[in-house]
Design an enzyme around this catalytic site. Sequence first.
Site, PDB file in Angstrom:
ATOM      1  N   CYS A 293     -10.512  -0.070   3.805  1.00 41.20           N
ATOM      2  CA  CYS A 293      -9.107  -0.151   3.434  1.00 41.20           C
ATOM      3  C   CYS A 293      -8.606   1.260   3.152  1.00 41.20           C
ATOM      4  O   CYS A 293      -9.297   2.034   2.497  1.00 41.20           O
ATOM      5  CB  CYS A 293      -8.976  -1.020   2.179  1.00 41.20           C
TER       6      CYS A 293
ATOM      7  N   HIS B  97      -3.335  -8.588   1.214  1.00 44.28           N
ATOM      8  CA  HIS B  97      -2.633  -7.537   0.470  1.00 44.28           C
ATOM      9  C   HIS B  97      -1.289  -8.038  -0.046  1.00 44.28           C
ATOM     10  O   HIS B  97      -0.858  -7.685  -1.151  1.00 44.28           O
ATOM     11  CB  HIS B  97      -2.356  -6.327   1.378  1.00 44.28           C
TER      12      HIS B  97
ATOM     13  N   GLN C 170       0.823  -1.221   0.000  1.00 39.39           N
ATOM     14  CA  GLN C 170       0.000   0.000   0.000  1.00 39.39           C
ATOM     15  C   GLN C 170       0.852   1.265   0.000  1.00 39.39           C
ATOM     16  O   GLN C 170       0.356   2.343  -0.314  1.00 39.39           O
ATOM     17  CB  GLN C 170      -0.945   0.021   1.213  1.00 39.39           C
TER      18      GLN C 170
ATOM     19  N   HIS D 238      -7.059  -9.465   6.141  1.00 45.20           N
ATOM     20  CA  HIS D 238      -7.070  -8.389   5.144  1.00 45.20           C
ATOM     21  C   HIS D 238      -5.640  -8.011   4.742  1.00 45.20           C
ATOM     22  O   HIS D 238      -5.330  -7.882   3.555  1.00 45.20           O
ATOM     23  CB  HIS D 238      -7.818  -7.187   5.746  1.00 45.20           C
ATOM     24  N   GLU D 239      -4.779  -7.860   5.742  1.00 46.09           N
ATOM     25  CA  GLU D 239      -3.403  -7.421   5.459  1.00 46.09           C
ATOM     26  C   GLU D 239      -2.592  -8.531   4.786  1.00 46.09           C
ATOM     27  O   GLU D 239      -1.790  -8.262   3.886  1.00 46.09           O
ATOM     28  CB  GLU D 239      -2.713  -6.956   6.741  1.00 46.09           C
TER      29      GLU D 239
END
Length: 189
Positions: free
Chosen positions: A108, A154, A51, A150-151
Amino acid sequence: MALRNILLDGDPILQKKCRPVEKFDDRLAQLIDDMAETMIEGNGLGLAAPQVGVMRRVFVALEEPPQKKAGARAEEEDGQDQDDWVVHEFVNPEIIERDGEQYGYEGCLSFPGEFGAVKRPDKVVVRAQDRHGNTFTMEGQGLMARCFCHETDHLDGVTFDTLADYFYDPDVPHELDATLGGREEAEEE
Ligand code: ZN
């Protein structure tokens, strides 16, 4: 420490798989510190290295102090209670146990203002390394389990929008909407 730019939806980097961290050096420590600062500044609960444009398997997550579990962070004044918040850092994380199920909205930092209804395990165990290369395991339940999933996604180039059954829309009521009340900002990951 320095703030880093957060890549937004549509950036192809968010769809790429990240490489494992091999060097546990000052550069990694700097990355982790910057990510923690960027996450806190963005009012997020988690942030993954891609990110901020770094294709390495690293994420940070913010754990709410137990007495503030209702996402009351926005109400804190002058960050005086910020000391209660714990930033966890995960290098080369792997989810080694999944248990139960939860269904709720998640957000997010790369998708500002968007909340998707995503099923996640209710409890997970993550095995990872710290910035020095020491291996540890950590259990996450509820919101933390959601965050860890979630992470970790990623790092494999998977963003939550591809997993969402639908997105929150104030004009189209859904039964999950009640779970969002006042927590929008606090739940962006
Ligand atoms: Zn995210």
